[in-house]
Structures are given as C-alpha cells and as structure tokens.
Design a protein around this motif. Structure first.
Motif, mmCIF file in Angstrom:
data_model
loop_
_atom_site.group_PDB
_atom_site.id
_atom_site.type_symbol
_atom_site.label_atom_id
_atom_site.label_comp_id
_atom_site.label_asym_id
_atom_site.label_seq_id
_atom_site.Cartn_x
_atom_site.Cartn_y
_atom_site.Cartn_z
ATOM 1 N N LYS A 36 -0.737 9.864 -14.009
ATOM 2 C CA LYS A 36 0.117 8.810 -13.464
ATOM 3 C C LYS A 36 1.107 9.342 -12.426
ATOM 4 O O LYS A 36 1.337 8.718 -11.386
ATOM 5 N N GLU A 78 1.365 7.911 -8.619
ATOM 6 C CA GLU A 78 2.615 7.311 -8.137
ATOM 7 C C GLU A 78 3.158 8.053 -6.922
ATOM 8 O O GLU A 78 3.689 7.425 -6.003
ATOM 9 N N ARG A 91 1.101 6.933 -3.895
ATOM 10 C CA ARG A 91 1.435 5.547 -3.534
ATOM 11 C C ARG A 91 2.827 5.436 -2.929
ATOM 12 O O ARG A 91 3.031 4.735 -1.940
ATOM 13 N N ARG A 92 3.781 6.148 -3.501
ATOM 14 C CA ARG A 92 5.170 6.095 -3.013
ATOM 15 C C ARG A 92 5.297 6.716 -1.615
ATOM 16 O O ARG A 92 6.134 6.298 -0.821
#
Length: 178
Positions: free
Chosen positions: A62, A66, A69-70
């Motif tokens: 995860k 993340e 994506r961030r």
C-alpha cells in the motif's frame, strides 16, 4: 545525475534489492541513494527515480502504491523504472520470471499513468525468523510452507544487469530539466 531508489519492504528483501541497485548505480558514476517510500522524499529533487515494492497476493504494498499515486505528476515528467519483488519460485503454470502472470495488478495502471521506462519482477527471499505473527502462523500450515519456501531466491546477476541498463540509459539519454 541524482537518482533515488525507493522501496516498500516488509521483511527486508526488497530493501536489499533497492540498496544493491543504488550501489550498482554509484559504481557506474551515478549519484544514487536508496530510501523507503515512507520517508516521503520529493521525487522532484532527483533526476530519475527507481521504485520497488514487495508483492503480496499479486499486489504492491500500500505504501508504494500511495507514493506513486501521490507523486504522479512529478513522476510522469521524469525517467522512472519500477521493480517488484515477490515470487520465491516459479510454479507449474509459470515458465519464467518474465511471465506476465507475475506482474502485480497495479503495474498496468502505473504504465498508463506515469509511463515508466520499464518494470522488472525479481525473486524475493523468505527468512522465517523475520516474519510477523500472521505470516508465521500461516507458514505452520503444510500447504503454505510448500508455496512459501524458505530461502533467498534473489538473482543478484539479473538485478545487477538491470541496474547497469538503467545506468546506461541515464548516461546515453539526457534527462530534460525539471
């Protein structure tokens, strides 16, 4: 040329691969460091990024997902390479480490979103002494021990060759200023 090799690692195998890649890049004259995605570095501070994650049940961790994506906007405008660490051995339905069945689910979305220059899957390692409670408990089952063999299955020659291909690409393809 500044490169950061980022990783998400639960038990240290993927961290070891990231540190090895950074060392091989340094040996080829690239200023490289390995850091956890949890350190939340700004990819814009670097000329290129390598991101790797351990793979569990067909998914990147995860924290790595993340991070990508961030930082999608920054990563899209720079050279990026991805690697996944997870399988311990090939099963009867998988003939090679390059089999698309080994590609984590998130990779196709990353290919579309950030256009990395490549993705590679590497074998991982399993040291039962480093496992958390859940994984230790799972390995008590005979079937789980059969599919989660103990040992270090990382192919250091393959990882080194990939790191050298990155160093070569960085040396021969100028990076556009951010």
């Amino acid at each position: 040329m500044r490169v950061i090799v980022l990783y998400a690692s639960r038990y240290g195998s993927t961290k070891g691969i990231a540190e090895f890649i950074a060392e091989k890049l340094r040996q080829r004259g690239v200023q490289a460091e390995a850091r956890s995605v949890d350190a939340a570095p700004d990819p814009g501070d670097y000329d290129a990024v390598v991101i790797g994650s351990a793979v569990y049940m067909g998914h990147w961790m995860k924290e790595a997902v993340e991070f990508v994506r961030r930082n999608r906007t920054a990563l899209t405008g720079m050279p990026v390479w991805l690697f996944s660490s997870g399988p311990l051995e090939l099963g009867p339905e998988i003939a090679s480490i390059d089999d698309p069945k080994l590609e984590p689910e998130e990779i196709s979305g990353f290919l579309e979103a950030i256009h990395p220059r490549g993705h590679r899957v590497f074998f991982g390692a399993l040291d039962p002494g480093k496992l958390g409670f859940m994984h230790r408990t799972l390995r008590k089952l005979p079937a789980a021990r059969a599919i989660l063999p103990e040992g270090d299955f990382r192919d250091w020659n393959n990882i080194e060759a990939w790191a050298e291909s990155i160093a070569h690409a960085l040396a021969t393809q100028p990076v556009a200023p951010a």
